[in-house]
Design a protein around this motif. Structure first.
Motif, PDB file in Angstrom:
ATOM      1  N   GLY A   1      15.489 -10.953   4.505  1.00 33.10           N
ATOM      2  CA  GLY A   1      13.301 -11.504   4.616  1.00 33.10           C
ATOM      3  C   GLY A   1      12.666 -10.253   3.744  1.00 33.10           C
ATOM      4  O   GLY A   1      12.762  -9.840   2.745  1.00 33.10           O
ATOM      5  N   GLU A   2      11.367 -11.124   3.927  1.00 35.07           N
ATOM      6  CA  GLU A   2      10.231 -11.147   2.649  1.00 35.07           C
ATOM      7  C   GLU A   2      10.266  -9.948   3.543  1.00 35.07           C
ATOM      8  O   GLU A   2       9.536  -8.861   2.819  1.00 35.07           O
ATOM      9  N   ALA A   3      10.017  -8.936   4.730  1.00 35.75           N
ATOM     10  CA  ALA A   3      10.130  -8.047   4.979  1.00 35.75           C
ATOM     11  C   ALA A   3      11.493  -6.566   4.253  1.00 35.75           C
ATOM     12  O   ALA A   3      10.758  -5.536   4.059  1.00 35.75           O
ATOM     13  N   ALA A   4      12.520  -6.931   5.141  1.00 34.72           N
ATOM     14  CA  ALA A   4      13.274  -5.987   4.458  1.00 34.72           C
ATOM     15  C   ALA A   4      13.060  -5.701   2.283  1.00 34.72           C
ATOM     16  O   ALA A   4      13.334  -5.114   1.852  1.00 34.72           O
ATOM     17  N   MET A   5      13.302  -7.220   1.710  1.00 36.44           N
ATOM     18  CA  MET A   5      12.706  -7.119   0.111  1.00 36.44           C
ATOM     19  C   MET A   5      11.258  -6.263   0.406  1.00 36.44           C
ATOM     20  O   MET A   5      11.690  -5.273  -0.877  1.00 36.44           O
ATOM     21  N   MET A   6       9.973  -6.257   0.778  1.00 39.76           N
ATOM     22  CA  MET A   6       8.892  -5.471   0.412  1.00 39.76           C
ATOM     23  C   MET A   6       9.633  -4.267   0.248  1.00 39.76           C
ATOM     24  O   MET A   6       9.033  -3.653  -0.064  1.00 39.76           O
ATOM     25  N   ALA A   7       9.970  -3.522   1.940  1.00 41.55           N
ATOM     26  CA  ALA A   7      10.636  -2.455   1.622  1.00 41.55           C
ATOM     27  C   ALA A   7      11.270  -2.203   0.298  1.00 41.55           C
ATOM     28  O   ALA A   7      10.649  -0.601  -0.019  1.00 41.55           O
ATOM     29  N   LEU A   8      12.764  -2.860   0.532  1.00 43.59           N
ATOM     30  CA  LEU A   8      13.490  -2.208  -0.568  1.00 43.59           C
ATOM     31  C   LEU A   8      12.580  -2.195  -2.131  1.00 43.59           C
ATOM     32  O   LEU A   8      12.675  -1.266  -2.616  1.00 43.59           O
ATOM     33  N   THR A   9      11.830  -3.229  -2.731  1.00 45.53           N
ATOM     34  CA  THR A   9      10.831  -3.218  -3.779  1.00 45.53           C
ATOM     35  C   THR A   9       9.658  -2.524  -3.441  1.00 45.53           C
ATOM     36  O   THR A   9       9.184  -1.488  -4.675  1.00 45.53           O
ATOM     37  N   SER A  10       8.897  -1.809  -2.434  1.00 43.31           N
ATOM     38  CA  SER A  10       8.160  -0.559  -2.494  1.00 43.31           C
ATOM     39  C   SER A  10       8.723   0.989  -2.766  1.00 43.31           C
ATOM     40  O   SER A  10       8.265   1.370  -3.661  1.00 43.31           O
ATOM     41  N   ALA A  11       9.312   0.911  -1.675  1.00 41.01           N
ATOM     42  CA  ALA A  11      10.380   1.845  -1.762  1.00 41.01           C
ATOM     43  C   ALA A  11      10.967   3.046  -3.325  1.00 41.01           C
ATOM     44  O   ALA A  11      10.361   3.423  -4.135  1.00 41.01           O
ATOM     45  N   ALA A  12      10.905   1.642  -4.568  1.00 41.29           N
ATOM     46  CA  ALA A  12      11.728   1.690  -5.655  1.00 41.29           C
ATOM     47  C   ALA A  12      10.205   1.750  -6.845  1.00 41.29           C
ATOM     48  O   ALA A  12      10.510   2.600  -7.214  1.00 41.29           O
TER      49      ALA A  12
END
Length: 475
Positions: free
Chosen positions: A337-348
């Motif tokens: 979902g959006e929250a999980a994608m945001m977390a992964l891309t923000s970390a990268a």
């Protein structure tokens, strides 16, 4: 088909009022079904997807939604709540009250406190898992509790069943809870010897039940075994030949856990709650086994459609946001979902070592296409993506930095986070994290890295991925 349409047009022309009645009926259907869906208060994207899809299916859409759509979560929550209320309360430990953010999050969303384990073994693939499981069952003295999504009546299932029969005949209380959809191949002939030996068997959410909607969703995807309150198993491995690499060269690549320690009290509580919910009966009181405090910080995290907090989803997202060096994620089904994608891309984007390990080809082509539709954004952010093959990767694990590990039954997708009943283990331990890192590093070394400049044809890649992406909220 054209002749049917022509016939309908002719019928409407011959009876002008019929067209008005059909239009009025369609509007009533659309408004009624629309209100039903909107009141579920799901994500806007999922709600709109259902509305648009079903508006194009007059009347038939009602049947489709009735069978496949989300259930009335409030009713499920109330029934689960009654089962939970009949369980003894789990006291909050001082360690839980003073634990870090993830432990407090787990306690707040699941009411299962942080605890410890005296022994944790990571079991890679079915061979090691089934050997350890059968050994533990063979040594059972008081009870064996098992809950599985898939329990197949094949060679592996027969071995486990026969081990249970032997213990039941010896006077050990055996309770087996299996999901009615995942274990649909199990029949009375297979279970009869187990029942005759004195074991109890129950089905989680039978498909057809009087006065009740069929449960195609809301499955128990959990894998739980608790033996005498002293040894426990959980993770991603079901009971099936498909998971035993000794029987099949294409067996799933998977990860499971063998546990000892005080954390088993929480795992036992989850099983008993599920047993009460499925059967309406509470097992005889079991004395709680006490352990010396273990060196491994461990916590059981559960989620399902009976609670609105999406505890496992929140745990993953929070762990990723809290990471400072690395985030390694392995999952067979990647539909974030959006929250999980945001977390992964923000970390990268923040410079962390973010890696995603997925199967090159999963057992669902639709999910494979949907997962790949997210690759471009992940790669642009700096995420390293590895596709494991030729075996199907079934490992479900998250590693953050050098001390946080989450291993369990939940995939990284909408179905696991929202629709299924799942269980995961949260560890805060450098040794467990190092062992998981070794396993994931080994698998990544056998999984080619996805390149940004990879060739992707329009018809065979881009278009199917885009279309599958539209179905993501429903997967």
């Amino acid at each position: 088909m054209l002749s049917l349409v022509d016939a309908l047009h002719g019928l409407v022309r011959a009876h002008p009022t019929l067209g008005a009645w059909l239009l009025a009926g369609w509007l009533v259907y659309l408004v009624g079904l629309g209100l039903w869906i909107v009141l579920q208060k799901r994500e806007p994207a999922a709600t709109l997807a259902w509305l648009i899809s079903l508006a194009a299916l007059p009347y038939v859409g009602f049947v489709v939604y009735y069978v496949f759509g989300p259930q009335r979560i409030r009713r499920q929550r109330l029934r689960r709540g009654r089962a939970r209320a009949r369980m003894p309360e789990t006291p909050d430990s001082a360690e839980a009250a003073e634990s870090r953010e993830l432990a407090r999050l787990g306690l707040a969303t699941t009411r299962l406190p942080a605890s410890t384990a005296t022994d944790v073994r990571l079991l890679v693939d079915g061979g090691a898992t089934y050997d350890a499981l059968l050994e533990a069952i063979g040594n059972a003295q008081e009870h064996v509790h098992l809950e599985y999504y898939i329990f197949e009546p094949d060679r592996t299932g027969t071995r486990v069943r026969d081990a249970l029969i032997e213990r039941a005949r010896a006077g050990v209380a055996v309770r087996l809870l299996i999901d009615a959809v995942g274990s649909a191949k199990v029949g009375h002939r297979f279970l009869a010897p187990l029942l005759e030996a004195g074991a109890e068997v129950a089905w989680f959410h039978p498909m057809l039940s009087r006065w009740r909607r069929p449960w195609l969703n809301m499955r128990s995807h959990r894998k739980i075994v608790v033996i005498d309150g002293r040894i426990g198993f959980t993770g991603g491995i079901n009971v099936t030949d498909e998971e035993d690499e000794r029987l099949r060269p294409d067996a799933y690549r998977d990860l499971h856990l063998r546990l000892e320690g005080d954390v088993l009290a929480s795992l036992q509580q989850v099983f008993i709650e599920d047993w009460i919910y499925a059967t309406g009966q509470r097992p005889p009181s079991l004395p709680r086994v006490t352990f010396e405090p273990g060196e491994v910080s461990a916590q059981v995290v559960v989620s399902g459609p009976d609670a609105s907090w999406e505890a496992i989803h929140r745990m993953h997202v929070s762990a990723i946001h809290g990471a400072r060096q690395r985030v390694w994620l392995a999952t067979p089904y990647f539909v974030p979902g959006e929250a999980a994608m945001m977390a992964l891309t923000s970390a990268a984007l923040a410079g962390l070592d973010v890696r995603l390990l997925v199967p090159r080809t999963s057992d669902s082509r639709l999910v494979t296409y949907a997962a790949r539709s997210y690759f471009d954004e992940l790669l642009a952010a700096g995420v390293r993506i590895h596709e494991y093959g030729p075996r199907m990767l079934h490992t479900k694990a998250l590693l953050c930095d050098d001390d946080i590990a989450i291993i369990g039954s939940a995939n990284f997708d909408h179905r696991s986070f929202r629709l299924n009943f799942e269980v995961s283990m949260l560890f805060r331990d450098a040794g467990i994290a190092a062992s998981l890192a070794d396993i994931l590093h080994h698998d990544m070394s056998h999984a080619p890295r996805v390149r940004v400049d990879r060739h992707r044809s329009f018809l065979r890649a881009k278009l199917p991925e885009a279309l599958a992406r539209l179905m993501s909220p429903l997967l």
